[in-house]
Write a protein that holds these residues in place. Structure first.
Motif, PDB file in Angstrom:
ATOM      1  N   ASN A  21       0.834  -1.213   0.000  1.00 55.43           N
ATOM      2  CA  ASN A  21       0.000   0.000   0.000  1.00 55.43           C
ATOM      3  C   ASN A  21       0.866   1.259   0.000  1.00 55.43           C
ATOM      4  O   ASN A  21       0.533   2.260  -0.648  1.00 55.43           O
TER       5      ASN A  21
ATOM      6  N   ILE B 191       2.249   1.810  -3.474  1.00 51.80           N
ATOM      7  CA  ILE B 191       1.219   2.378  -4.353  1.00 51.80           C
ATOM      8  C   ILE B 191       1.008   3.854  -4.050  1.00 51.80           C
ATOM      9  O   ILE B 191       0.843   4.678  -4.958  1.00 51.80           O
TER      10      ILE B 191
ATOM     11  N   TYR C  32       0.769  -2.915  -7.045  1.00 50.92           N
ATOM     12  CA  TYR C  32      -0.559  -3.528  -7.083  1.00 50.92           C
ATOM     13  C   TYR C  32      -0.454  -5.054  -7.067  1.00 50.92           C
ATOM     14  O   TYR C  32      -1.253  -5.730  -6.404  1.00 50.92           O
ATOM     15  N   HIS C  33       0.520  -5.579  -7.816  1.00 50.80           N
ATOM     16  CA  HIS C  33       0.685  -7.031  -7.876  1.00 50.80           C
ATOM     17  C   HIS C  33       0.967  -7.592  -6.486  1.00 50.80           C
ATOM     18  O   HIS C  33       0.368  -8.604  -6.080  1.00 50.80           O
TER      19      HIS C  33
ATOM     20  N   ARG D 186       0.283  -6.152  -3.597  1.00 52.05           N
ATOM     21  CA  ARG D 186      -0.901  -5.992  -2.745  1.00 52.05           C
ATOM     22  C   ARG D 186      -1.897  -7.118  -3.031  1.00 52.05           C
ATOM     23  O   ARG D 186      -2.476  -7.692  -2.091  1.00 52.05           O
TER      24      ARG D 186
ATOM     25  N   THR E 275      -7.981  -5.348  -6.778  1.00 50.09           N
ATOM     26  CA  THR E 275      -6.693  -4.667  -6.911  1.00 50.09           C
ATOM     27  C   THR E 275      -6.186  -4.747  -8.346  1.00 50.09           C
ATOM     28  O   THR E 275      -5.688  -3.760  -8.905  1.00 50.09           O
ATOM     29  N   TYR E 276      -6.312  -5.914  -8.966  1.00 46.48           N
ATOM     30  CA  TYR E 276      -5.887  -6.035 -10.370  1.00 46.48           C
ATOM     31  C   TYR E 276      -6.751  -5.159 -11.278  1.00 46.48           C
ATOM     32  O   TYR E 276      -6.256  -4.592 -12.256  1.00 46.48           O
TER      33      TYR E 276
ATOM     34  N   ALA F 153      -5.434  -1.743 -10.954  1.00 50.78           N
ATOM     35  CA  ALA F 153      -4.139  -1.664 -11.637  1.00 50.78           C
ATOM     36  C   ALA F 153      -4.320  -1.490 -13.137  1.00 50.78           C
ATOM     37  O   ALA F 153      -3.572  -0.742 -13.785  1.00 50.78           O
TER      38      ALA F 153
ATOM     39  N   CYS G 127      -2.449   1.757 -14.343  1.00 49.45           N
ATOM     40  CA  CYS G 127      -1.179   1.497 -15.014  1.00 49.45           C
ATOM     41  C   CYS G 127      -1.433   1.243 -16.496  1.00 49.45           C
ATOM     42  O   CYS G 127      -2.557   1.007 -16.920  1.00 49.45           O
TER      43      CYS G 127
END
Length: 304
Positions: A86, A89, A99-100, A102, A118-119, A122, A126
């Motif tokens: 976190n 990020i 993110y990966h 997390r 979360t993905y 991301a 991103c």
């Protein structure tokens, strides 16, 4: 301070950093490299120590927190890994590794829904690429599997699970099986709330016009033919709820459905419940249904 010969002194550079508030890049880089080497060697405790020392010197480097998160995941410490991810990020919101890590920490903590979310974040934050898309799909499959195997902790978790079920048929079949698992008295309470929703701010039909005998179970043959059977952990959760909580769950699941799914539910409610009472009220030899009502007598879309 001066260090005696037996003191375990920090290096002069580290002391200058503490006294003058100057971050010496070469020390941070050296510690980071030591951490990377320890990680590559499988010595994750040493990697954690080196990354922690580097963070103490320069807590503004997102990669240090991300690397320490990776080491802590290897050490079986997902809670601290989550905190580090976190922070990574926060320092660099468009960096995919934060993110990966997390997502991996959340999965290790049993939060499969949070991991998938979360993905999803991301992919928006991103630059999306094939690797990130593959990881999101892999996580989604793991989430679906976990949802069907693990007990549902509570109502909010059920809503989150429902939101991310595989598709429309999964969501509609879940609602149908929950309805069928309810008593006629519970169904009447739930249906009364649907009448309010369907009125869209107008005057709803009077729930007292409906008998308990009309609160019938919904047919599920078409769901079963599509291999959409009751999910045991979902049914265990629902059957353990009090009547008021069942109503609350239905209201929240309704909100979680898409507009297209709401239209299907409307059509089913009209076909199975509203039209029969309208026909009964008209009585034999009464006026014909209007053209619009006649159109609604077609089989519900969910049963096609």
């Amino acid at each position: 301070r001066s260090c005696g010969p037996e003191d375990a002194c920090p290096s002069n550079n580290l002391e200058l950093t503490t006294m003058a508030g100057v971050v010496l890049t070469e020390d941070v880089a050296a510690l980071k490299e030591q951490g990377n080497q320890s990680f590559a060697d499988g010595d994750y405790e040493a990697a954690d120590r080196h990354y922690s020392s580097a963070i103490a010197l320069d807590p503004s480097q997102h990669a240090l927190f991300s690397n320490r998160a990776a080491a802590r995941l290897k050490l079986g410490n997902p809670q601290d890994a989550l905190a580090d991810a976190n922070e990574a990020i926060k320092l660099k919101p468009d960096w995919v590794k934060g993110y990966h890590r997390r997502a991996l920490a959340q999965k290790d903590l049993g939060d499969f829904t949070g991991s998938f979310e979360t993905y999803c974040v991301a992919q928006e934050a991103c630059s999306n690429d094939a690797w990130l898309e593959r990881e999101a799909r892999r996580c989604q499959k793991e989430m679906w599997k976990a949802h069907k195997e693990n007990p549902v902790p509570g109502k909010d978790e059920m809503v989150a699970i429902f939101k991310y079920l595989e598709g429309t048929w999964d969501r509609l079949s879940t609602l149908a099986y929950f309805w069928n698992a309810s008593t006629p008295e519970e169904r009447k309470i739930i249906f009364g709330q649907f009448l309010v929703i369907m009125a869209a701010g107008g005057t709803p039909s009077n729930i007292d016009d409906y008998e308990l005998s009309q609160m019938v179970a919904l047919p599920t043959e078409n769901y079963e033919e599509a291999s959409k059977f009751p999910i045991a952990v979902f049914m265990d959760f629902y059957n353990g709820l009090a009547p008021d909580d069942k109503l609350d769950v239905f209201e929240k699941l309704w909100v979680a459905t898409s507009d297209a799914e709401k239209k299907i539910i409307y059509k089913d409610l009209q076909f199975f419940f509203l039209q029969p009472i309208q026909e009964r009220q008209l009585g034999e030899g009464g006026d014909d249904l209007s053209e619009d009502e006649d159109d609604d007598k077609t089989e519900p879309a969910a049963a096609e």
